[in-house]
Design a protein around this motif. Sequence first.
Motif, PDB file in Angstrom:
ATOM      1  N   THR A   1       0.878  -1.174   0.000  1.00 38.04           N
ATOM      2  CA  THR A   1       0.000   0.000   0.000  1.00 38.04           C
ATOM      3  C   THR A   1       0.913   1.222   0.000  1.00 38.04           C
TER       4      THR A   1
ATOM      5  N   HIS B   1      -9.670  -2.950   4.529  1.00 38.04           N
ATOM      6  CA  HIS B   1      -9.436  -2.190   3.294  1.00 38.04           C
ATOM      7  C   HIS B   1     -10.528  -2.471   2.259  1.00 38.04           C
TER       8      HIS B   1
ATOM      9  N   CYS C   1      -9.612  10.288  -0.191  1.00 40.53           N
ATOM     10  CA  CYS C   1      -9.625   8.871  -0.566  1.00 40.53           C
ATOM     11  C   CYS C   1      -9.663   8.673  -2.075  1.00 40.53           C
TER      12      CYS C   1
ATOM     13  N   SER D   1      -7.446   6.456   7.652  1.00 36.76           N
ATOM     14  CA  SER D   1      -8.381   5.405   8.093  1.00 36.76           C
ATOM     15  C   SER D   1      -9.453   6.051   8.950  1.00 36.76           C
TER      16      SER D   1
ATOM     17  N   ARG E   1     -10.278   1.658   5.529  1.00 39.22           N
ATOM     18  CA  ARG E   1      -9.397   2.490   4.694  1.00 39.22           C
ATOM     19  C   ARG E   1      -9.585   2.139   3.226  1.00 39.22           C
TER      20      ARG E   1
ATOM     21  N   PRO F   1      -7.040   2.097   0.287  1.00 40.03           N
ATOM     22  CA  PRO F   1      -5.647   2.311  -0.120  1.00 40.03           C
ATOM     23  C   PRO F   1      -5.561   2.787  -1.570  1.00 40.03           C
TER      24      PRO F   1
END
Length: 309
Positions: free
Chosen positions: A25, A59, A84, A89, A114, A116
């Motif tokens: 990530t 994720h 994002c 997060s 989150r 990534p």
Amino acid sequence: MKNKLSNIKKCINYLNNNECIGIPTETVYGLAANAYSDKATLKIFKLKKRPKKNPLIVHYYNLNDLKKDCLIDINFMKLYKKFCPGPISFVLKLKRNSCISNNVTNKKKTMAVRFPRHVLTRRLLKILKFPLAAPSANLSKKISPVSKNDVIDEFGKKIKFVLDGGQSKIGVESTIVNLVDKPKILRLGGIERKKIEKFFINKNKKIYKKNKIIVPGQGKVHYSPGIPIRLNIKDPKKDEAYVLIKKRKFSKKNFYYLSKKNNLKEAAKNLYKTLRLIKKKKFKSIAVEKIPNIGLGETINDRLTRASK
Ligand code: AMP
Ligand code: MG
């Protein structure tokens, strides 16, 4: 490219079969497994030697996927739109009918999530039929890995596969924001504190309190390279590694630079890589010069302070 495609296929196979693997990530490498599976997520705890009470970050590929498991609100949408996919997060309320394994949340009604940004991991998440629980791919309390080799350093043959995505671009973990009650920063990370606070400045001036971090698994000792670290040092001892924020005209064998010109983003990216390298060179201790406590310098200082305990 062909090679990359076959590697993605390998990952899908492992993950569909309840295995856990290393994934790249932009923050640090993750140890990933099917977040809906008890069997798969249990393997993460075993491999990391992580206490079962420390919940995992999950994720997701996109908002639609997230909505199957979590409740969202206006504050979440503001931050989501701005940051994002990226190194942030969120702690959100879990939906009652969510399929998330109890191992992930430690049976709590909240969960950290989150999105990534790394292109290979996004490709993986798009294909999979489940989100990925993925804490950093290091042994509990040790330094997070920022390359495939770092992950192999941590687990050796115990890990089945690591997807190679190059060196992590951000190099430190995500910033964690709790959105369950009043917005609060639980952990400093890859996005500067001030950039997040700007969104809430009228409602809640101080959303981050230093030394008041209450995230499970964010204890005082963390990110440790396994040798003593001394901070704010002007005169290092001859036999210790000396970490400096920028390159100097004079140099010595034991000097390690985090950036060329006092650039804190570059320094964050190089932090864990440098600590790992120093340890490999068998130095017995590390001295670090004073790092400016602004921007990502706050995150760097947070990690170094924990690493020095
Ligand atoms: P890492 O293991 O490096 O990925 O870090 C994950 C961090 O997220 C840990 O510090 C966890 O304690 C934190 N975390 C995960 N789930 C929650 C949650 N529901 N509430 C608060 N913190 C969480
Ligand atoms: Mg970690």
